[in-house]
Design a protein around this motif. Structure first.
Motif, PDB file in Angstrom:
ATOM      1  N   GLY A  97      56.991  34.562   3.453  1.00 56.41           N
ATOM      2  CA  GLY A  97      55.973  33.952   2.597  1.00 56.41           C
ATOM      3  C   GLY A  97      56.456  33.780   1.167  1.00 56.41           C
ATOM      4  N   ARG A  98      57.659  34.308   0.867  1.00 50.10           N
ATOM      5  CA  ARG A  98      58.217  34.095  -0.474  1.00 50.10           C
ATOM      6  C   ARG A  98      58.439  32.601  -0.694  1.00 50.10           C
ATOM      7  N   PRO A  99      58.115  32.106  -1.899  1.00 50.83           N
ATOM      8  CA  PRO A  99      58.313  30.676  -2.153  1.00 50.83           C
ATOM      9  C   PRO A  99      59.779  30.284  -2.313  1.00 50.83           C
ATOM     10  N   GLU A 100      60.026  28.985  -2.133  1.00 50.00           N
ATOM     11  CA  GLU A 100      61.398  28.436  -2.234  1.00 50.00           C
ATOM     12  C   GLU A 100      62.098  28.817  -3.538  1.00 50.00           C
ATOM     13  N   TYR A 101      61.336  28.916  -4.651  1.00 49.39           N
ATOM     14  CA  TYR A 101      62.001  29.214  -5.924  1.00 49.39           C
ATOM     15  C   TYR A 101      62.607  30.620  -5.960  1.00 49.39           C
ATOM     16  N   MET A 102      62.319  31.438  -4.934  1.00 48.86           N
ATOM     17  CA  MET A 102      62.952  32.761  -4.857  1.00 48.86           C
ATOM     18  C   MET A 102      64.186  32.757  -3.949  1.00 48.86           C
ATOM     19  N   ARG A 103      64.592  31.566  -3.481  1.00 51.54           N
ATOM     20  CA  ARG A 103      65.651  31.498  -2.464  1.00 51.54           C
ATOM     21  C   ARG A 103      66.956  32.152  -2.922  1.00 51.54           C
ATOM     22  N   LYS A 104      67.418  31.794  -4.129  1.00 50.93           N
ATOM     23  CA  LYS A 104      68.727  32.288  -4.574  1.00 50.93           C
ATOM     24  C   LYS A 104      68.749  33.830  -4.614  1.00 50.93           C
ATOM     25  N   ASP A 105      67.726  34.403  -5.206  1.00 49.64           N
ATOM     26  CA  ASP A 105      67.673  35.866  -5.319  1.00 49.64           C
ATOM     27  C   ASP A 105      67.433  36.534  -3.967  1.00 49.64           C
ATOM     28  N   THR A 106      66.704  35.848  -3.092  1.00 52.36           N
ATOM     29  CA  THR A 106      66.461  36.396  -1.752  1.00 52.36           C
ATOM     30  C   THR A 106      67.777  36.441  -0.970  1.00 52.36           C
ATOM     31  N   ILE A 107      68.566  35.371  -1.047  1.00 51.76           N
ATOM     32  CA  ILE A 107      69.855  35.330  -0.339  1.00 51.76           C
ATOM     33  C   ILE A 107      70.763  36.454  -0.856  1.00 51.76           C
ATOM     34  N   LYS A 108      70.762  36.639  -2.166  1.00 50.37           N
ATOM     35  CA  LYS A 108      71.580  37.692  -2.775  1.00 50.37           C
ATOM     36  C   LYS A 108      71.141  39.072  -2.271  1.00 50.37           C
ATOM     37  N   GLN A 109      69.839  39.261  -2.209  1.00 54.86           N
ATOM     38  CA  GLN A 109      69.280  40.535  -1.745  1.00 54.86           C
ATOM     39  C   GLN A 109      69.674  40.793  -0.279  1.00 54.86           C
ATOM     40  N   LEU A 110      69.570  39.761   0.561  1.00 52.40           N
ATOM     41  CA  LEU A 110      69.902  39.898   1.984  1.00 52.40           C
ATOM     42  C   LEU A 110      71.391  40.214   2.152  1.00 52.40           C
ATOM     43  N   GLU A 111      72.203  39.585   1.304  1.00 59.82           N
ATOM     44  CA  GLU A 111      73.653  39.843   1.324  1.00 59.82           C
ATOM     45  C   GLU A 111      73.944  41.291   0.940  1.00 59.82           C
ATOM     46  N   THR A 112      73.288  41.759  -0.120  1.00 58.23           N
ATOM     47  CA  THR A 112      73.480  43.138  -0.603  1.00 58.23           C
ATOM     48  C   THR A 112      73.185  44.142   0.502  1.00 58.23           C
ATOM     49  N   TYR A 113      72.129  43.883   1.291  1.00 62.59           N
ATOM     50  CA  TYR A 113      71.740  44.846   2.328  1.00 62.59           C
ATOM     51  C   TYR A 113      72.379  44.540   3.677  1.00 62.59           C
ATOM     52  N   GLY A 114      73.251  43.530   3.726  1.00 62.77           N
ATOM     53  CA  GLY A 114      74.012  43.242   4.945  1.00 62.77           C
ATOM     54  C   GLY A 114      73.181  42.696   6.085  1.00 62.77           C
ATOM     55  N   VAL A 115      72.152  41.913   5.780  1.00 61.32           N
ATOM     56  CA  VAL A 115      71.319  41.331   6.839  1.00 61.32           C
ATOM     57  C   VAL A 115      72.014  40.075   7.385  1.00 61.32           C
ATOM     58  N   LYS A 116      72.220  40.053   8.713  1.00 64.09           N
ATOM     59  CA  LYS A 116      72.857  38.888   9.339  1.00 64.09           C
ATOM     60  C   LYS A 116      71.776  37.944   9.864  1.00 64.09           C
ATOM     61  N   TYR A 117      71.873  36.664   9.545  1.00 64.34           N
ATOM     62  CA  TYR A 117      70.865  35.713  10.021  1.00 64.34           C
ATOM     63  C   TYR A 117      71.458  34.307  10.039  1.00 64.34           C
ATOM     64  N   HIS A 118      70.755  33.408  10.728  1.00 61.53           N
ATOM     65  CA  HIS A 118      71.201  32.017  10.798  1.00 61.53           C
ATOM     66  C   HIS A 118      70.395  31.098   9.885  1.00 61.53           C
ATOM     67  N   ILE A 119      69.061  31.315   9.868  1.00 60.22           N
ATOM     68  CA  ILE A 119      68.187  30.388   9.134  1.00 60.22           C
ATOM     69  C   ILE A 119      67.210  31.194   8.282  1.00 60.22           C
ATOM     70  N   LEU A 120      67.030  30.763   7.039  1.00 60.46           N
ATOM     71  CA  LEU A 120      66.032  31.387   6.164  1.00 60.46           C
ATOM     72  C   LEU A 120      64.974  30.331   5.833  1.00 60.46           C
ATOM     73  N   ILE A 121      63.764  30.558   6.331  1.00 60.90           N
ATOM     74  CA  ILE A 121      62.677  29.610   6.072  1.00 60.90           C
ATOM     75  C   ILE A 121      61.743  30.207   5.022  1.00 60.90           C
ATOM     76  N   MET A 122      61.580  29.496   3.913  1.00 62.56           N
ATOM     77  CA  MET A 122      60.733  29.980   2.827  1.00 62.56           C
ATOM     78  C   MET A 122      59.560  29.028   2.634  1.00 62.56           C
ATOM     79  N   ARG A 123      58.510  29.548   2.049  1.00 64.69           N
ATOM     80  CA  ARG A 123      57.301  28.767   1.809  1.00 64.69           C
ATOM     81  C   ARG A 123      57.577  27.647   0.786  1.00 64.69           C
TER      82      ARG A 123
END
Ligand SMILES: [Mg+2]
Length: 186
Positions: A97-123
């Motif tokens: 539910g995080r909005p698109e404008y949080m995408r860059k920081d969200t990707i960084k956060q996911l990278e920091t915690y080592g989350v593996k994924y294919h697609i990130l869908i944001m509001r």
């Protein structure tokens, strides 16, 4: 209510996919929540329910921003679950539910915690629908595009109930990242 446009690479069509929410599913966001309530002028003891409309609006603009996301903590059990399924060949879709404008920081956060994924869908930035409206619409869109969703992971009970009802073939799991807890929802 606008239709949500989701772009899916055709190599994922027909493959088994698992959908995870982020906040309170993969990450414990309780500290960001409390800090945002205090800054908005609310009382964290009473949570969101007793807030005036004004305070609630202020709360959402702080909570759904990058200001306090450094306070989020990973739920290692949930992240291990994602990564194990990624490694087993499932398509991992993060639906937040995080909005698109949080995408860059969200990707960084996911990278920091080592989350593996294919697609990130944001509001979409202009979307104000509650999660229990927005997320089932995205799930519907994904199914129509030929994604074979077999599991859905989420903390929000209203969204869980709606998804279980609308899509009975999807196995739904309820998370509580602050307690590192995952349970099957019936
Ligand atoms: Mg959540």
């Amino acid at each position: 209510m606008n239709k949500i446009q989701v772009k899916i690479p055709c190599r994922y069509v027909g493959k088994a996919a698992i959908v995870y929410d982020i906040d309170n599913t993969l990450l414990d966001v309780s500290e960001r929540l409390v800090r945002s309530i205090i800054e908005a002028g609310g009382d964290p003891i009473h949570g969101l329910s007793k807030m005036s409309l004004d305070i609630r609006r202020r709360f959402w603009s702080i909570f759904l921003s990058n200001k306090y996301i450094h306070l989020d903590k990973p739920d290692s059990k949930a992240i291990e679950d994602v990564n194990r399924k990624y490694d087993s060949g499932y398509i991992i879709i993060l639906l937040t539910g995080r909005p698109e404008y949080m995408r860059k920081d969200t990707i960084k956060q996911l990278e920091t915690y080592g989350v593996k994924y294919h697609i990130l869908i944001m509001r979409p930035n202009n979307n104000r629908d509650p999660d229990y409206i927005y997320k089932p619409m995205v799930i519907e869109e994904l199914i129509q595009k030929g994604i074979n969703i077999i599991e859905y992971h989420e903390d929000d009970i209203k969204t869980i109930e709606k998804i279980s009802k609308l899509f009975p073939t999807i196995k739904v799991y309820r998370h509580n990242a602050s307690k590192s807890n995952i349970s099957k929802f019936f």
